[in-house]
Design an enzyme around this catalytic site. Structure first.
Site, PDB file in Angstrom:
ATOM      1  CG  HIS A  46      38.341  39.629  47.712  1.00  0.00           C
ATOM      2  ND1 HIS A  46      37.388  39.651  48.698  1.00  0.00           N
ATOM      3  CD2 HIS A  46      37.762  39.013  46.648  1.00  0.00           C
ATOM      4  CE1 HIS A  46      36.275  39.058  48.260  1.00  0.00           C
ATOM      5  NE2 HIS A  46      36.471  38.663  47.021  1.00  0.00           N
ATOM      6  NE  ARG A  71      38.767  41.221  42.289  1.00  0.00           N
ATOM      7  CZ  ARG A  71      38.615  39.991  42.773  1.00  0.00           C
ATOM      8  NH1 ARG A  71      37.882  39.108  42.096  1.00  0.00           N
ATOM      9  NH2 ARG A  71      39.174  39.633  43.897  1.00  0.00           N
ATOM     10  CD  GLU A 147      33.392  36.793  41.010  1.00  0.00           C
ATOM     11  OE1 GLU A 147      34.390  36.172  41.414  1.00  0.00           O
ATOM     12  OE2 GLU A 147      33.212  37.996  41.234  1.00  0.00           O
ATOM     13  CG  ASP A 173      33.429  34.529  44.725  1.00  0.00           C
ATOM     14  OD1 ASP A 173      33.055  34.229  45.867  1.00  0.00           O
ATOM     15  OD2 ASP A 173      34.084  35.556  44.479  1.00  0.00           O
TER      16      ASP A 173
HETATM   17  C1  3PY Z   1      37.467  34.212  42.374  1.00  0.00           C
HETATM   18  O1  3PY Z   1      38.143  33.206  42.137  1.00  0.00           O
HETATM   19  O2  3PY Z   1      36.303  34.184  42.787  1.00  0.00           O
HETATM   20  C2  3PY Z   1      38.076  35.517  42.174  1.00  0.00           C
HETATM   21  O3  3PY Z   1      37.390  36.511  42.303  1.00  0.00           O
HETATM   22  C3  3PY Z   1      39.526  35.600  41.844  1.00  0.00           C
HETATM   23  O4  3PY Z   1      40.170  36.417  42.738  1.00  0.00           O
HETATM   24 MG    MG Z   2      35.555  36.219  43.168  1.00  0.00          MG
END
Ligand code: 3PY
Ligand code: MG
Length: 259
Positions: A46, A71, A147, A173
Site C-alpha cells: 500500500h 512487506r 487478514e 483487512d
Molecule cells: C491491515 O491492517 O490489513 C494491514 O495490512 C496493515 O497494514
Molecule cells: Mg492488510
C-alpha cells in the site's frame, strides 16, 4: 553473515517494535531507522512507491541501526526475490489465506533445497556480508499475514508451515473481512478476538506473533498480551499524531482556556 538483531531479540523473549513506511522519502526512512525502532518495514503493498524506490528505502534504512524489512505486494516470488536481493532481512507477506499460500511464500524466501529462491544476492551481499548465502535461510525472517476469513479459519495449518517464522495480523483487512470497520480505535471486538486466536496459533506452533496496530497504546497492550513484534501505526499516522500534539501545545494558552 550479519546476524538479524530482530531474530536475536525475539529468540531471547523480547518484543521488537517496527516502523512502517508508506511514503517514498529515503530521508524519512533514514530518520525512522535512527529513531529507536528495531526494524523499519518498506510497504510495497500500500506504500506510495514501487520496487525501484523500495530498494532506495532499504538502503536508507541500512544507514541507521534499525533492520530493513519489507512487506511484499503478494507472494509473487519475483518481487520477494528482488526485495531479499536488495537486502531486506524480513519479508511480511499479505493475504496468506491457506497453507498452500504459506508454502509458496516460504519457498520464495529460502534457497534450495528448502525453497526456490533464485541465486543473485546483489546488495544483500553488501548488507549481509560474508557468509550471506549459507546463512540467509536461518537469518532472514518470513512473516505470513493473517487478514482474511479463510486465513483465520486455516490459522493453525498455516502456522504449521515449515520454515515460517511468524504470523502477522492485518487488523484492518481482518475488520473488513469480519464485517466491522477498519481503522477503529478502540478496535472492534471481532478483531480483538482474532488477535487472541492468532497469538495462540502462532505460539502453539512455536513461531512468533506480530501485528500492525493503530497506535502505540494498542501496541503496548498487545505486547502485554504476548505479541513478539508490534507496529504502532505507519509513518503518516506518526506524523499526524505529532502534528496534532504540536498544534494542541501551540494553541494552548497559559491559563488553559485555549483560543
Ligand atoms: C491491515 O491492517 O490489513 C494491514 O495490512 C496493515 O497494514
Ligand atoms: Mg492488510
Amino acid at each position: 553473515m550479519r546476524a538479524s538483531a530482530v531474530r536475536t531479540l525475539l529468540s531471547g523473549g523480547g518484543t521488537a517494535v517496527n516502523a512502517w513506511l508508506s511514503n517514498d522519502s529515503p530521508y524519512v526512512a533514514e530518520a525512522l531507522s535512527h529513531a529507536g525502532f528495531d526494524s523499519v518495514t518498506v510497504d510495497l503493498q500500500h506504500g506510495m512507491f514501487g520496487v525501484d524506490t523500495a530498494i532506495r528505502l532499504l538502503q536508507a534504512i541500512s544507514a541507521g541501526p534499525a533492520e530493513p524489512f519489507a512487506r511484499c505486494p503478494s507472494h509473487d516470488p519475483a518481487v520477494i526475490g528482488k526485495l531479499l536481493d536488495a537486502g531486506a532481512y524480513g519479508i511480511i507477506c499479505p493475504g496468506i489465506d491457506s497453507p498452500a499460500d504459506a508454502e509458496a511464500f516460504v519457498a520464495a524466501c529460502r534457497y534450495p533445497p528448502a525453497g526456490r529462491r533464485s541465486f543473485g544476492p546483489g546488495r544483500a551481499l553488501l548488507y549481509g556480508g560474508p557468509g550471506y548465502v549459507d546463512g540467509a535461510d536461518d537469518t532472514l525472517m518470513a512473516w505470513a499475514m493473517i487478514e482474511s476469513a479463510p486465513g483465520l479459519e486455516a490459522v493453525d495449518a498455516i502456522a504449521a508451515t515449515p520454515g515460517l517464522d511468524g504470523l502477522f495480523v492485518g487488523p484492518n483487512d481482518l475488520a473488513l473481512a469480519l464485517g466491522a470497520r477498519p481503522g477503529q480505535v478502540p478496535p472492534p471486538a471481532e478483531v480483538e478476538r482474532a488477535w487472541e486466536t492468532i497469538l495462540r496459533a502462532a505460539h502453539d506452533a512455536g513461531i512468533y506473533a506480530g501485528t500492525f496496530c493503530p497506535d502505540g497504546e494498542v501496541a503496548a497492550r498487545l505486547t502485554a498480551l504476548g505479541y513478539d513484534f508490534v507496529t504502532p501505526g505507519n509513518d503518516l499516522a506518526l506524523l499526524r499524531a505529532g502534528a496534532r500534539l504540536a498544534l494542541q501545545d501551540s494553541r494552548a494558552t497559559p491559563n488553559g482556556t485555549g483560543y
